[in-house]
Design an enzyme around this catalytic site. Sequence first.
Site: not given
Length: 195
Positions: A71-73
């Site tokens: 995941a990456d935000t």
Amino acid sequence: MKIYLASASPRRKELLRQVGISFKTMPSMVEEKITKTEPHEVVEELSYQKAVDVCGRLAAEGREDFVVIGADTVVSCWGEILGKPKDREDAVRMLQKLQGGSHQVYTGVTLAWKYKDMSPMYATFSECTDVTMYTMTEEDIGRYADSGEPMDKAGAYAIQGLCAAYIQGICGDYNNVVGLPVGRVCQELKKRGLI
């Protein structure tokens, strides 16, 4: 299926625990390379790189029947993608930019899974949540930056932390802003028979 989270983020770990998912942590060690410009494409690209890295390491160890969650935000405001601040000054700059309006928080997620004697399979998606903030004074921004909380957060703030005092409203998934759209993750895992 064993589940691995390709992240050391305490927020993502807490969100997975909250919904009862058992997992092990194996942070990605890949050097992130951004080739895209649209926020949803950037987070999808980075989540894919992380998942592929951990999936490859597990496969090299001879592991099978596993799922990796990468995941990456990022925060997007007025056409600028805001990741984690480099230092206090950068955090102050980001917070000033977010004042008194709405911005978008994007989280990209890649699921990578491998069964015995099969090549890995991948599914990538992203979520977007609109966040509206009350205006912070320069003093508020300085005090918040001095707290240290902004330093490892995309957009230099934590919706679940001290900055909650300045959140006027959101449209979309709250958990996405925290760092993982865990409801969507669960649905995508279920759809593929991975949980």
